[in-house]
Enzyme design. Structure first.
Site, PDB file in Angstrom:
ATOM      1  N   THR A  71      33.789  38.572  58.236  1.00  0.00           N
ATOM      2  CA  THR A  71      33.017  37.562  58.962  1.00  0.00           C
ATOM      3  C   THR A  71      34.022  36.607  59.601  1.00  0.00           C
ATOM      4  O   THR A  71      34.606  35.744  58.925  1.00  0.00           O
ATOM      5  CB  THR A  71      32.082  36.792  58.004  1.00  0.00           C
ATOM      6  OG1 THR A  71      31.290  37.725  57.278  1.00  0.00           O
ATOM      7  CG2 THR A  71      31.179  35.846  58.773  1.00  0.00           C
TER       8      THR A  71
ATOM      9  N   SER B 273      39.225  37.169  30.676  1.00  0.00           N
ATOM     10  CA  SER B 273      39.256  35.741  30.313  1.00  0.00           C
ATOM     11  C   SER B 273      38.886  35.493  28.851  1.00  0.00           C
ATOM     12  O   SER B 273      39.558  34.686  28.187  1.00  0.00           O
ATOM     13  CB  SER B 273      38.349  34.939  31.244  1.00  0.00           C
ATOM     14  OG  SER B 273      38.867  34.953  32.561  1.00  0.00           O
TER      15      SER B 273
ATOM     16  N   GLY C  53      37.024  33.759  50.983  1.00  0.00           N
ATOM     17  CA  GLY C  53      36.110  33.206  49.983  1.00  0.00           C
ATOM     18  C   GLY C  53      36.750  32.126  49.129  1.00  0.00           C
ATOM     19  O   GLY C  53      37.777  31.538  49.505  1.00  0.00           O
TER      20      GLY C  53
ATOM     21  N   GLU D  33      33.861  34.101  61.526  1.00  0.00           N
ATOM     22  CA  GLU D  33      33.581  32.659  61.531  1.00  0.00           C
ATOM     23  C   GLU D  33      34.153  31.984  60.279  1.00  0.00           C
ATOM     24  O   GLU D  33      34.680  30.874  60.346  1.00  0.00           O
ATOM     25  CB  GLU D  33      32.071  32.402  61.606  1.00  0.00           C
ATOM     26  CG  GLU D  33      31.425  32.773  62.925  1.00  0.00           C
ATOM     27  CD  GLU D  33      31.150  34.263  63.051  1.00  0.00           C
ATOM     28  OE1 GLU D  33      30.818  34.705  64.174  1.00  0.00           O
ATOM     29  OE2 GLU D  33      31.275  34.978  62.026  1.00  0.00           O
TER      30      GLU D  33
ATOM     31  N   LYS E 170      32.304  30.361  43.195  1.00  0.00           N
ATOM     32  CA  LYS E 170      33.334  29.325  43.341  1.00  0.00           C
ATOM     33  C   LYS E 170      33.031  28.298  44.428  1.00  0.00           C
ATOM     34  O   LYS E 170      33.493  27.158  44.355  1.00  0.00           O
ATOM     35  CB  LYS E 170      34.695  29.973  43.605  1.00  0.00           C
ATOM     36  CG  LYS E 170      35.253  30.727  42.413  1.00  0.00           C
ATOM     37  CD  LYS E 170      36.637  31.277  42.699  1.00  0.00           C
ATOM     38  CE  LYS E 170      37.166  32.077  41.517  1.00  0.00           C
ATOM     39  NZ  LYS E 170      38.541  32.560  41.735  1.00  0.00           N
TER      40      LYS E 170
ATOM     41  N   ILE F  15      44.882  40.020  44.063  1.00  0.00           N
ATOM     42  CA  ILE F  15      44.447  39.151  42.958  1.00  0.00           C
ATOM     43  C   ILE F  15      43.544  39.872  41.954  1.00  0.00           C
ATOM     44  O   ILE F  15      43.257  39.334  40.890  1.00  0.00           O
ATOM     45  CB  ILE F  15      43.759  37.865  43.461  1.00  0.00           C
ATOM     46  CG1 ILE F  15      42.386  38.165  44.069  1.00  0.00           C
ATOM     47  CG2 ILE F  15      44.650  37.103  44.423  1.00  0.00           C
ATOM     48  CD1 ILE F  15      41.538  36.917  44.254  1.00  0.00           C
TER      49      ILE F  15
ATOM     50  N   ALA G  64      38.473  32.188  46.250  1.00  0.00           N
ATOM     51  CA  ALA G  64      39.855  32.414  45.823  1.00  0.00           C
ATOM     52  C   ALA G  64      40.807  32.242  47.004  1.00  0.00           C
ATOM     53  O   ALA G  64      41.887  31.650  46.869  1.00  0.00           O
ATOM     54  CB  ALA G  64      39.994  33.806  45.213  1.00  0.00           C
TER      55      ALA G  64
ATOM     56  N   THR H  40      33.851  32.196  38.452  1.00  0.00           N
ATOM     57  CA  THR H  40      34.433  33.280  39.235  1.00  0.00           C
ATOM     58  C   THR H  40      33.427  33.805  40.250  1.00  0.00           C
ATOM     59  O   THR H  40      32.362  33.203  40.460  1.00  0.00           O
ATOM     60  CB  THR H  40      34.965  34.395  38.306  1.00  0.00           C
ATOM     61  OG1 THR H  40      35.725  35.333  39.073  1.00  0.00           O
ATOM     62  CG2 THR H  40      33.840  35.125  37.592  1.00  0.00           C
TER      63      THR H  40
END
Length: 498
Positions: free
Chosen positions: A386, A252, A363, A388, A299, A454, A365, A295
């Site tokens: 996970t 970045s 997550g 859930e 996030k 990604i 992203a 990031t």
């Protein structure tokens, strides 16, 4: 105060090795520091010769192990090395050491007198390798015994708040030359923003020996000049950056700083590393940072600190861009448009409407990516360790979900028209595929799947390599990074990147 100098620390084992490094990087540096404690023992005896071998001013340093150096001998042996290196001064001062670094508790009158007599300026240094130093101005005043000395403070911060204190105190220190530096990953801003602390210099290390100083946060002289444009940073330079942890490698800064240079904008974009987004935001508010990329792993947690959010952030439930306006943080999500543009380029004429798509991870992203896939009409199954979290995200859009483990291979095969890998598993990993670096190590590619990972560092992750060998078309996350950065650039500056 004058613009800070770039000082390259030399930690090669021989004078000849260090000489080659000076010649290679000479156009990027103003002076060098010869770390005699890193020289081979027999080479240490000839340190006196080094200033005459180069054209740059040179600092003589023999750093003790307790101060982060390599010298393990006694005080007597070190004193003798200092005396030997400073003795027999050349009438041509450019052939002598220009500076010598003495710790605040090292007081040998005969050597100090010799240094002053020969025109060698004393850097009086204090190193705290485990704790931050907070009373910086007070400590510098005490260390500066005479106007001839340059006080230096280097410490290991516990948080970005410690770095902010250094910036604040340094900004007010304009009466005399000094060197201020916060070490380690959190301390990085203090190196690039040395002009903000009115520091006499900032330290860098050549790429060839940077492992010797990486733990304390050195970067190489090419990067600090060509990526961060160090010599152009001043009190008016607008600050932007990226928040994350551990943020070992990020492209970045290269993208954003190139944009500022091309558009002739007085700004710099640097990493702000912290395990807590609250710590990062406190630093950014105090330092006057105007915009922030967000990031891993912040996030989602950053959502608690946003004063106003875009409709996309509200819908996605994750934020990767902050703009500071009227003392408020405004939240945006540029991952979504960045991913869509990169994905459409990758797919070409292939349409994913009604196609079955697997998303690995749930997550921040993944939330933006699932949002885009819903817009594009894909049929999605979210796989996550996970379950859930996968269920919660899937229910939001009426998608399927499944626990990510070896038992989900059949389900993954069902949703394998396109596989989008959104986790950090595989980041900075060059080795062969295994359970640690490949999130779907148990899945056997048939060869007709499309894989979009990604991650962009490395450019080919272990799962990508495995898919490619099976005949699959693959794509890494660099274009997504680039396109979302273009969107951020416009939010930060009001100007188009392209």
């Amino acid at each position: 105060m004058n613009q800070p100098l770039v000082c390259m620390t030399l930690t090669g084992k021989t004078l000849e090795e260090n000489l080659k490094l000076v010649k290679k990087y000479e156009k990027y540096i103003d002076l060098v520091e010869l770390r005699v404690d890193h020289l081979n023992e027999d080479e240490q005896l000839y340190a006196r010769r080094f200033p005459a071998m180069i054209y740059q001013p040179c600092i003589l340093t023999i750093r003790r192990d307790i101060d982060g150096g390599q010298f393990t001998g006694g005080d007597f042996a070190r004193t003798n090395l200092f005396a030997r290196a400073l003795a027999f001064a050349n009438p041509d001062k450019s052939k002598n050491f220009a500076f010598v670094d003495f710790e605040e508790d090292f007081h040998i009158p005969s050597i100090q007198d010799a240094a002053m007599a020969f025109g060698v300026r004393i850097i009086r240094s204090c190193h705290s390798m485990k704790e931050p130093i907070l009373n910086i101005r007070e400590r510098c005043d005490i260390m500066r015994k005479t106007g001839y000395e340059i006080p230096k403070i280097a410490f290991m911060p516990h948080s970005l708040s410690d770095v902010l204190n250094l910036l604040k105190e340094g900004e007010a220190m304009t009466q005399y030359e000094h060197i201020l530096c916060a070490m380690g990953p959190e301390g990085f801003p203090s190196r690039v923003l040395a002009s903000r602390t009115n520091s006499f210099l900032t330290y860098v290390s050549p790429e060839e020996v940077i492992e010797n100083t990486k733990a304390i946060g050195h970067i190489d002289p090419v990067t600090i000049n060509e990526m961060y444009h160090f010599k152009s940073i001043n009190q008016e330079t607008a600050l932007y950056g990226i928040a994350g942890w551990p943020l070992l490698k990020t492209s970045s800064p290269a993208i954003h700083n190139k944009g500022y240079e091309e558009k002739k904008i007085n700004a710099v974009y640097i990493p702000y590393r912290s395990q807590l987004i609250s710590d990062t935001l406190t630093f950014c508010e105090g330092a006057g940072v105007k915009g922030l990329s967000v990031t891993i792993p912040h996030k989602e947690s950053v959502m608690y600190y946003i004063n106003e959010q875009s409709p996309e952030v509200a819908q996605i439930g994750a934020c990767n861009t902050l703009v500071r306006k009227n003392n408020k943080w405004l939240g945006y999500n540029t991952d979504a448009p960045g991913f869509r543009r990169a994905l459409e380029e990758f797919l070409g004429p292939v349409k994913i409407k009604h196609k079955k798509v697997a998303v690995i991870g749930a997550g921040g992203a993944a939330k933006a990516i699932v949002y885009v896939l819903k817009q594009m009409g894909a049929r999605v199954c979210i796989f996550n360790r996970t379950v859930e979290a996968a269920m919660q995200l899937a229910d939001k859009y009426g998608f399927n979900y499944c626990q990510l483990d070896a038992h989900c291979a059949a389900k993954l095969d069902e949703y394998s028209n396109l596989i989008v890998q959104t986790t950090s598993v595989g980041m900075n990993s060059e080795g062969p595929s295994n359970a640690e670096n490949d999130p779907i190590y148990f899945y056997d590619f048939r060869g007709n799947e499309l894989l979009f990972d990604i991650i962009y560092e490395p450019s080919t992750t272990p799962v990508m390599r495995r898919a490619e060998l099976s005949g699959c078309r693959v794509c890494n996350g660099y274009k997504m990074l680039e396109y979302q950065a273009y969107e951020q650039f416009k939010l930060f500056t009001g100007r188009s990147y392209e």
